[in-house]
Design a protein around this motif. Sequence first.
Motif, PDB file in Angstrom:
ATOM      1  N   VAL A 146     -15.179   0.448   3.092  1.00 15.30           N
ATOM      2  CA  VAL A 146     -14.523   1.347   3.575  1.00 15.30           C
ATOM      3  C   VAL A 146     -13.270   1.257   3.363  1.00 15.30           C
ATOM      4  O   VAL A 146     -12.377   2.063   3.100  1.00 15.30           O
ATOM      5  CB  VAL A 146     -14.936   1.822   5.191  1.00 15.30           C
ATOM      6  CG1 VAL A 146     -14.296   2.917   5.602  1.00 15.30           C
ATOM      7  CG2 VAL A 146     -16.206   2.323   5.297  1.00 15.30           C
ATOM      8  N   TYR A 147     -12.599  -0.103   3.904  1.00 10.29           N
ATOM      9  CA  TYR A 147     -11.410  -0.452   3.598  1.00 10.29           C
ATOM     10  C   TYR A 147     -10.928  -0.309   2.257  1.00 10.29           C
ATOM     11  O   TYR A 147      -9.740   0.160   1.941  1.00 10.29           O
ATOM     12  CB  TYR A 147     -11.146  -1.958   4.270  1.00 10.29           C
ATOM     13  CG  TYR A 147      -9.918  -2.544   4.112  1.00 10.29           C
ATOM     14  CD1 TYR A 147      -9.224  -2.475   5.043  1.00 10.29           C
ATOM     15  CD2 TYR A 147      -9.783  -3.448   3.184  1.00 10.29           C
ATOM     16  CE1 TYR A 147      -7.847  -2.730   5.011  1.00 10.29           C
ATOM     17  CE2 TYR A 147      -8.349  -4.000   3.120  1.00 10.29           C
ATOM     18  CZ  TYR A 147      -7.534  -3.834   4.057  1.00 10.29           C
ATOM     19  OH  TYR A 147      -6.280  -4.361   3.988  1.00 10.29           O
ATOM     20  N   ASP A 148     -11.936  -0.823   1.321  1.00  8.75           N
ATOM     21  CA  ASP A 148     -11.220  -0.700  -0.016  1.00  8.75           C
ATOM     22  C   ASP A 148     -11.469   0.678  -0.562  1.00  8.75           C
ATOM     23  O   ASP A 148     -10.372   1.144  -1.366  1.00  8.75           O
ATOM     24  CB  ASP A 148     -12.539  -1.534  -1.072  1.00  8.75           C
ATOM     25  CG  ASP A 148     -12.456  -3.073  -0.841  1.00  8.75           C
ATOM     26  OD1 ASP A 148     -11.448  -3.506  -0.310  1.00  8.75           O
ATOM     27  OD2 ASP A 148     -13.270  -3.730  -1.270  1.00  8.75           O
ATOM     28  N   VAL A 149     -12.007   1.475  -0.022  1.00  7.24           N
ATOM     29  CA  VAL A 149     -11.969   3.056  -0.563  1.00  7.24           C
ATOM     30  C   VAL A 149     -10.629   3.738   0.062  1.00  7.24           C
ATOM     31  O   VAL A 149      -9.896   4.282  -0.649  1.00  7.24           O
ATOM     32  CB  VAL A 149     -13.332   3.858  -0.321  1.00  7.24           C
ATOM     33  CG1 VAL A 149     -13.196   5.373  -0.507  1.00  7.24           C
ATOM     34  CG2 VAL A 149     -14.590   3.505  -1.068  1.00  7.24           C
ATOM     35  N   CYS A 150     -10.620   3.386   1.165  1.00  8.67           N
ATOM     36  CA  CYS A 150      -9.356   3.815   1.951  1.00  8.67           C
ATOM     37  C   CYS A 150      -8.052   3.232   0.886  1.00  8.67           C
ATOM     38  O   CYS A 150      -7.020   3.977   0.947  1.00  8.67           O
ATOM     39  CB  CYS A 150      -8.975   3.270   3.147  1.00  8.67           C
ATOM     40  SG  CYS A 150      -9.943   4.129   4.405  1.00  8.67           S
ATOM     41  N   ASN A 151      -8.090   1.999   0.495  1.00  8.44           N
ATOM     42  CA  ASN A 151      -6.919   1.546  -0.240  1.00  8.44           C
ATOM     43  C   ASN A 151      -6.699   2.292  -1.494  1.00  8.44           C
ATOM     44  O   ASN A 151      -5.703   2.450  -1.932  1.00  8.44           O
ATOM     45  CB  ASN A 151      -7.091  -0.020  -0.590  1.00  8.44           C
ATOM     46  CG  ASN A 151      -6.758  -0.959   0.410  1.00  8.44           C
ATOM     47  OD1 ASN A 151      -5.667  -0.526   1.325  1.00  8.44           O
ATOM     48  ND2 ASN A 151      -7.289  -1.988   0.611  1.00  8.44           N
ATOM     49  N   GLU A 152      -7.883   2.744  -2.282  1.00  5.25           N
ATOM     50  CA  GLU A 152      -8.028   3.481  -3.210  1.00  5.25           C
ATOM     51  C   GLU A 152      -6.979   4.986  -3.082  1.00  5.25           C
ATOM     52  O   GLU A 152      -6.291   5.442  -3.858  1.00  5.25           O
ATOM     53  CB  GLU A 152      -9.298   3.807  -3.816  1.00  5.25           C
ATOM     54  CG  GLU A 152     -10.076   2.663  -4.570  1.00  5.25           C
ATOM     55  CD  GLU A 152     -11.373   2.593  -4.768  1.00  5.25           C
ATOM     56  OE1 GLU A 152     -11.837   4.132  -4.374  1.00  5.25           O
ATOM     57  OE2 GLU A 152     -12.144   1.964  -4.976  1.00  5.25           O
ATOM     58  N   TYR A 153      -7.446   5.674  -1.689  1.00  7.10           N
ATOM     59  CA  TYR A 153      -6.959   6.727  -1.396  1.00  7.10           C
ATOM     60  C   TYR A 153      -5.458   6.498  -1.226  1.00  7.10           C
ATOM     61  O   TYR A 153      -4.645   7.405  -1.431  1.00  7.10           O
ATOM     62  CB  TYR A 153      -7.442   7.171  -0.214  1.00  7.10           C
ATOM     63  CG  TYR A 153      -8.603   8.036  -0.261  1.00  7.10           C
ATOM     64  CD1 TYR A 153      -8.530   9.536  -0.667  1.00  7.10           C
ATOM     65  CD2 TYR A 153      -9.933   7.709  -0.293  1.00  7.10           C
ATOM     66  CE1 TYR A 153      -9.754  10.245  -0.715  1.00  7.10           C
ATOM     67  CE2 TYR A 153     -11.094   8.493  -0.288  1.00  7.10           C
ATOM     68  CZ  TYR A 153     -11.028   9.632  -0.614  1.00  7.10           C
ATOM     69  OH  TYR A 153     -11.936  10.555  -0.812  1.00  7.10           O
ATOM     70  N   ILE A 154      -4.963   5.577  -0.589  1.00 10.54           N
ATOM     71  CA  ILE A 154      -3.461   5.246  -0.112  1.00 10.54           C
ATOM     72  C   ILE A 154      -2.774   5.056  -1.589  1.00 10.54           C
ATOM     73  O   ILE A 154      -1.790   5.597  -1.745  1.00 10.54           O
ATOM     74  CB  ILE A 154      -3.544   3.597   0.496  1.00 10.54           C
ATOM     75  CG1 ILE A 154      -3.908   3.813   1.905  1.00 10.54           C
ATOM     76  CG2 ILE A 154      -1.979   3.404   0.536  1.00 10.54           C
ATOM     77  CD1 ILE A 154      -4.235   2.507   2.825  1.00 10.54           C
ATOM     78  N   GLU A 155      -3.339   4.412  -2.594  1.00 13.75           N
ATOM     79  CA  GLU A 155      -2.750   4.492  -3.851  1.00 13.75           C
ATOM     80  C   GLU A 155      -2.599   5.737  -4.634  1.00 13.75           C
ATOM     81  O   GLU A 155      -1.642   6.144  -5.058  1.00 13.75           O
ATOM     82  CB  GLU A 155      -3.320   3.371  -4.905  1.00 13.75           C
ATOM     83  CG  GLU A 155      -2.621   2.831  -5.771  1.00 13.75           C
ATOM     84  CD  GLU A 155      -3.443   1.520  -6.503  1.00 13.75           C
ATOM     85  OE1 GLU A 155      -3.548   1.642  -7.947  1.00 13.75           O
ATOM     86  OE2 GLU A 155      -3.620   0.466  -5.916  1.00 13.75           O
ATOM     87  N   ARG A 156      -3.891   6.551  -4.707  1.00 17.66           N
ATOM     88  CA  ARG A 156      -3.902   7.769  -5.338  1.00 17.66           C
ATOM     89  C   ARG A 156      -3.031   8.642  -4.726  1.00 17.66           C
ATOM     90  O   ARG A 156      -2.278   9.478  -5.424  1.00 17.66           O
ATOM     91  CB  ARG A 156      -5.485   8.019  -5.307  1.00 17.66           C
ATOM     92  CG  ARG A 156      -5.849   9.117  -6.448  1.00 17.66           C
ATOM     93  CD  ARG A 156      -7.153   9.433  -6.604  1.00 17.66           C
ATOM     94  NE  ARG A 156      -7.931   9.239  -5.308  1.00 17.66           N
ATOM     95  CZ  ARG A 156      -8.812   8.184  -4.848  1.00 17.66           C
ATOM     96  NH1 ARG A 156      -9.234   7.339  -5.740  1.00 17.66           N
ATOM     97  NH2 ARG A 156      -9.362   8.356  -3.769  1.00 17.66           N
ATOM     98  N   ASP A 157      -2.955   8.826  -3.309  1.00 17.08           N
ATOM     99  CA  ASP A 157      -2.301   9.838  -2.615  1.00 17.08           C
ATOM    100  C   ASP A 157      -0.851   9.299  -2.332  1.00 17.08           C
ATOM    101  O   ASP A 157      -0.088   9.948  -1.558  1.00 17.08           O
ATOM    102  CB  ASP A 157      -3.050  10.002  -1.244  1.00 17.08           C
ATOM    103  CG  ASP A 157      -4.292  10.804  -1.567  1.00 17.08           C
ATOM    104  OD1 ASP A 157      -4.543  11.041  -2.677  1.00 17.08           O
ATOM    105  OD2 ASP A 157      -5.368  11.095  -0.651  1.00 17.08           O
TER     106      ASP A 157
END
Length: 196
Positions: free
Chosen positions: A34-45
Motif C-alpha cells: 500500500v505504501y508503494d502504491v501511495c508513492n506512485e500516486y504521490i509521483e503521478r499526482d
Amino acid sequence: MDAFTKVKEHALDILRNKLSDKLYYHSIDHTLGVYDVCNEYIERDKIDRHRAELLRIGALTHDIGFTVSNKNHEEHGVVITTEIMRKYGYTDDEITLVAGLIMATKIPQSPKTDLERIICDADLDYLGGDEFYEISNQLFKELKGFGVIDSIDDWNKAQINFLEKHHYHTDFAIEHREPEKQKRLNELKQAVINSG
C-alpha cells in the motif's frame, strides 16, 4: 533522523514484532505494498511534500491496529498512530488528517478527501491488479484460520459480493484497475456456476 523517518521506523518495528503470524493478508507485506502504491500516486499526482508525508504515514499505519485486534482495527490504529505521531512532534491537525486516512479504509470505504480516496484505492489496488488471485488466496487463508469462512465456494461467493459493492475513487484506479476488477468478477461468477 527526521520526524517522518522516526515514525516510519517505529511503525514498521511494531508491525514486524506484534502482528500475528496468522495474518497472511494483513501482513507487513500488505502494508509495504500500500505504501508503494501511495508513492506512485504521490509521483503521478505531484502531491506536495507535506501532504505526501502524511499520506505515507497513513499507508504505514492503516492496518497497525491489527496488532491489537482484527475487530475495529482502524480505531485501534488511530490510537497507536496518534501516540507515535505525538512522540515525534506532529501537530493535532496532522494527526487528525492521518486518523482520517486510517478510518477511510474501513469497509465499506467512504473517503471524503483526495488523500483519503488515494489510500482507499491503494489499499484495494490488488482487486484490479495482476496479483488478484495470489493475494485473495492469502486473505482466504487468513479468514479461514480465524474461522470466518469455511470453503472456497463460500469464499468465491463472498468475493463476488464484495467486488459488486466495491468501487474505486480515483481517476487512475477507475481507468486502470476497474476493467481488470470486472474481469475477475466475471471469472469468479463462472467458477461458482461451474462448482454448482
